[in-house]
Design an enzyme around this catalytic site. Structure first.
Site, PDB file in Angstrom:
ATOM      1  N   ASP A 139     -20.654 -37.061 -12.190  1.00 44.93           N
ATOM      2  CA  ASP A 139     -21.789 -36.547 -12.951  1.00 44.93           C
ATOM      3  C   ASP A 139     -22.805 -37.666 -13.047  1.00 44.93           C
ATOM      4  O   ASP A 139     -22.443 -38.837 -13.241  1.00 44.93           O
ATOM      5  CB  ASP A 139     -21.353 -36.090 -14.351  1.00 44.93           C
ATOM      6  N   ARG A 187     -24.845 -33.267  -8.620  1.00 48.99           N
ATOM      7  CA  ARG A 187     -24.303 -31.995  -8.133  1.00 48.99           C
ATOM      8  C   ARG A 187     -24.070 -32.001  -6.624  1.00 48.99           C
ATOM      9  O   ARG A 187     -24.965 -31.779  -5.822  1.00 48.99           O
ATOM     10  CB  ARG A 187     -25.271 -30.883  -8.536  1.00 48.99           C
ATOM     11  N   SER A 225     -29.187 -34.180 -11.185  1.00 43.91           N
ATOM     12  CA  SER A 225     -27.730 -34.158 -11.277  1.00 43.91           C
ATOM     13  C   SER A 225     -27.078 -34.675 -10.000  1.00 43.91           C
ATOM     14  O   SER A 225     -27.645 -34.558  -8.910  1.00 43.91           O
ATOM     15  CB  SER A 225     -27.232 -32.730 -11.536  1.00 43.91           C
ATOM     16  N   ARG A 272     -32.785 -34.082 -19.559  1.00 47.17           N
ATOM     17  CA  ARG A 272     -33.566 -33.515 -18.454  1.00 47.17           C
ATOM     18  C   ARG A 272     -34.372 -32.322 -18.926  1.00 47.17           C
ATOM     19  O   ARG A 272     -33.935 -31.567 -19.784  1.00 47.17           O
ATOM     20  CB  ARG A 272     -32.652 -33.075 -17.302  1.00 47.17           C
ATOM     21  N   ASP A 331     -16.442 -29.442 -19.072  1.00 45.63           N
ATOM     22  CA  ASP A 331     -17.440 -29.260 -20.132  1.00 45.63           C
ATOM     23  C   ASP A 331     -18.611 -28.368 -19.734  1.00 45.63           C
ATOM     24  O   ASP A 331     -19.498 -28.116 -20.541  1.00 45.63           O
ATOM     25  CB  ASP A 331     -17.975 -30.625 -20.575  1.00 45.63           C
ATOM     26  N   HIS A 332     -18.640 -27.880 -18.494  1.00 43.26           N
ATOM     27  CA  HIS A 332     -19.810 -27.167 -17.988  1.00 43.26           C
ATOM     28  C   HIS A 332     -19.724 -25.646 -18.112  1.00 43.26           C
ATOM     29  O   HIS A 332     -20.679 -24.959 -17.768  1.00 43.26           O
ATOM     30  CB  HIS A 332     -20.036 -27.503 -16.511  1.00 43.26           C
TER      31      HIS A 332
END
Length: 780
Positions: A188, A667, A665, A470, A104-105
């Site tokens: 995520d 990440r 995130s 965010r 989805d990114h």
């Protein structure tokens, strides 16, 4: 002859419509809780019931909040491409729990959903093809061909793949996979969205995900528990989003670190299931491990609407374990009266700067924030439910009845293909488009910086307001001068018609096309679609029955994909006279460490994405971003360039950081990149939970100043040695010896949260290295 009493496990209910051979295991929870209750002899909170119900060893597990490391067996996991690459690099070919991969990114918002998706499919074809084939390849077919790795492991499931345009992972999970009492991890930080269905769902790094896929218990420090009692009833302009905006203001971005937030009280009954998901989703912004709600009728309604009535019925029969025990104790407790709660707007630049709408206009003027509203953006994984879209459409419909179109640019991001198709059928999309709204693709889009914004120049001061989660500096549009605010979709929509931040729709009026003033009515909208959900296009790729013919190829010349190589193990030597790559000043999120936006296209290529390492962090030496001094040559250059120069000369380096380092995130690139560029240690006042774990998983030393004030005593030009690694042990401080430019030295105590297993990750070079070594030893 006596008949055995029925057990909850006698009923077999599939976890989802897509995984019909994987069953909800309430029996494990029931059995584990019998053991845990006898051991602890006290009432349990809801999160304790679910967590302890998933313990790998309920008899032997140490259980102490904030201290013990729990070994857990999740029911489900959800991933992206870096987790898949790490899984492959560890030599694994099959997964032990039901798992899916999402993409989805990678859809950039430019002109609108259809064209943006077409463009993304062309640009990202290589990555999408890799995900489609790699997920198809993984599965039980390979059990017999990789016994050198999977010896003594039981792998049962293939990987499903949700294709581009399916929607945002968290919305898809809520619609298809989340269930009350379950335990899930996802790569995520907003995975806790599933807490809206009473599930413990935690964001993790890819290496944690690999553990679970490889049938290794997932390790989590036993969370503390924060209770939030909701009383009264929500209504009018106040929405579930305002609950978490209020909580964020109370707890701040680090107040939930190391804790699970449990909501309870009579006010819960006035919240929709998707509204509860909104609250849990944004719990990531307070650093919470996860958030969740107890089982209630609204969850059952949502399960029925999403064609999972068997799960609703099963959860109802298990409800005694889907709520906290009477008398359960919490480490911190808040109470919010929903009847008195005002709509809030949080920001700019941080999601915990909470202001009630009645005071917001004054704050805008007092602080000199840009009053003109350039763009209003609704949707995202946080607020794209049918209820959200319907309420916003009611506002747009009323404005249109007075002849108005939006003054600000206005974008709408459906959270999933199912939501898009349903609101297209039921007319909400038409209403938005009639007032000037642009419908974006079913993807993360501007929320993660995938936004080709053209209306302002970089560096131009401006304001936007979103219903996202965010609002860190530059997160949405890579413009550090953009003032981003977070609010409910209702407020965002109303303000888009006013075109200014100082508009309060509860009290202020607008002028219609006929010259007459009007005030918006309170928004209204159906919680669930009266005609049911329209699934839209089928975008799910299930694991194929025959995997033998599937070919997975990664072109060695690709600039998008790169097979990972193992990191080198610790050499056993004391690290001495290491340079400080950068002393970071102030807030340093994972966006600062590994920027999103256009960089996300390289998330499958570690070498390329490492060129963004720490480029957003502010250097304490000069107050600038991405400009540090090479301590050996005296030359100034970008952070990744200097790091690579050190690495290529065999020089390890460290980073000095401030409080809550790595918030935001999950990440994992923010841990992979420093490791790839030769970093040894990140030394800070305090860490955000996920980032600290990610650093450990990649073989880096995640260390904290025993005295946070020692951060101020370090100069960027200092050289440092880390003493005590030869006797590295849980609970035992290390020592930082600092050599000043004049030759003088100082020593500071360094604390850490490594347990014995995590110390082995460091020694092996990474958790994946250790996993592969153990698998090889088993096969020998």
């Amino acid at each position: 002859m006596a008949t055995a009493a029925p057990r909850i496990g006698d009923t077999k209910v599939p976890m989802s419509l897509h995984e019909k051979t994987a069953y909800i295991n309430y029996q494990r929870i029931e059995d584990n809780l019998v053991i845990v209750r006898n051991r602890l002899n006290r009432p349990l909170t809801l999160s304790e019931k679910i967590l302890y119900g998933h313990l790998d060893d309920a008899h032997g597990q140490d259980i102490e909040r904030g201290v013990s490391y729990l070994k857990l067996r999740p029911d489900l996991k959800r991933d992206g491409q870096m987790a898949l690459l790490q899984f492959m690099s560890a030599g694994m070919d099959t997964v032990a729990v039901p798992a899916t991969v999402h993409c989805d990114h990678l859809i950039e918002a430019q002109v609108g959903g259809v064209k943006d998706l077409e463009r993304a499919n062309k640009i990202n074809k290589e990555v999408y093809d890799f995900l489609a084939t790699a997920t198809a390849k993984v599965g039980p077919f390979y059990l017999g061909t990789v016994l050198d790795v999977t010896q003594n492991l039981t792998f049962q499931y293939g990987l499903g793949f949700w294709k581009p345009g399916s929607g945002i992972i968290h919305q898809i999970i809520l619609e298809n996979y989340a269930f009350p009492g379950g335990l899930m991890i996802g790569t995520d930080s907003h995975t806790p969205n599933a807490g809206g269905l009473g599930m413990i769902a935690c964001g993790v790094g890819g290496a944690d995900a690999v553990d679970v896929m490889a049938d290794i218990p997932w390790e989590l420090k036993c969370p503390k528990v924060i209770g939030v009692k909701l009383t009264g009833q929500i209504g009018g302009w106040t929405t579930p989003k305002d609950v978490i905006l209020k909580v964020a203001g109370e707890l701040t971005v680090k107040g939930g670190t190391g804790a699970i937030v449990e909501y309870m009280g009579s006010g819960v009954e006035s919240l929709s299931c998707t509204g509860m998901a909104t609250i849990c989703n944004m719990g990531a912004e307070i650093g919470a491990t996860t958030s969740l709600f107890p089982w209630n009728k609204r969850m059952g309604d949502y399960l029925n609407a999403t064609k999972r009535p068997e799960i609703a019925k099963y959860a109802e029969s298990f409800k005694h374990n889907l709520a906290a025990d009477q008398g359960a104790e919490y480490d911190r407790f808040l109470e919010i009266n929903l009847s008195e709660l005002e709509p809030h707007i949080n920001g700019p630049f941080t999601p915990d700067l909470a202001t009630p709408i009645s005071k917001f206009a004054a704050e805008v003027k007092k602080n000199g924030w840009p009053e003109e509203l350039k763009v209003g953006l609704i949707g995202s994984c946080t607020n794209s439910s049918y209820e959200d879209m319907s309420r916003s459409a009611s506002i747009a419909r009323e404005a249109a009845s007075h002849g108005l179109k939006t003054k600000s640019k206005f974008t709408i991001t459906p959270g999933s293909e199912q939501i898009r198709a349903t609101i297209a059928r039921d007319g909400q999309i038409g209403v938005f488009e009639d007032v000037g709204g642009v419908i974006l693709a079913n993807a993360c889009g501007p929320c993660i910086g995938q936004w080709d914004r053209q209306d302002v120049k970089k560096g131009e001061k401006n304001s936007i307001i979103t219903s996202y989660n965010r609002n860190f500096t530059g997160r949405n549009d890579a413009n550090p001068a953009t003032h981003a605010y977070v609010a409910s979709p209702d407020l965002v929509t109303a303000m888009a018609f006013a075109g200014r931040l100082t508009f309060n729709p509860l009290t202020d009026t607008l002028t219609g096309a006929d010259g007459k003033e009007f005030k918006f009515s309170a928004p209204n909208g159906a919680e669930l679609p009266p005609r049911g959900y329209d699934p839209g296009e089928n975008t799910f790729q299930p694991p194929p029955a025959d995997r033998a013919s599937v070919q997975v190829a990664v072109d060695p010349k690709s600039d998008r994909l790169q097979v990972l190589q193992p990191f080198k193990p610790w050499d056993g030597k004391t690290p001495e006279d290491l340079p400080i790559l950068i002393k970071v000043q102030g807030k340093c999120t994972t966006d600062h460490i590994s920027a999103g936006g256009p960089w996300l296209k390289y998330r499958g290529h570690l070498q390329n994405i490492s060129q963004n390492c720490l480029i957003g962090a502010i250097n304490a030496e000069n107050g600038e971003a991405n400009k540090v001094k090479n301590q050996f040559t005296g030359e100034w250059a970008g952070v990744p360039q200097v790091a690579a120069e050190y690495r290529d000369k065999g020089i390890k380096w460290v980073v000095i950081g401030d409080s809550n380092y790595g918030e935001g995130s999950s990440r994992e690139h923010a841990a992979l990149e420093p490791r790839y560029l030769g970093g040894l240690a990140i030394i800070v006042r305090s860490f955000a939970r996920i980032h600290e774990t990610n650093l450990k998983k990649q073989g880096m030393l995640a260390l904290t100043f025993a005295d946070p004030a020692d951060y101020d005593k370090i100069s960027p030009s200092d050289k440092v040695s880390i003493l005590g690694l030869e006797s590295f042990a849980p609970g035992k401080n290390l020592t930082l010896r600092v050599k000043k430019t004049d030759g003088s030295t100082q020593e500071f105590a360094l604390a850490h949260s490594f347990n014995e297993g995590q110390i082995e990750w460091f020694k092996a070079g990474s958790a994946l290295n250790l996993m592969a070594a153990k698998a090889k030893a088993r096969a020998a």
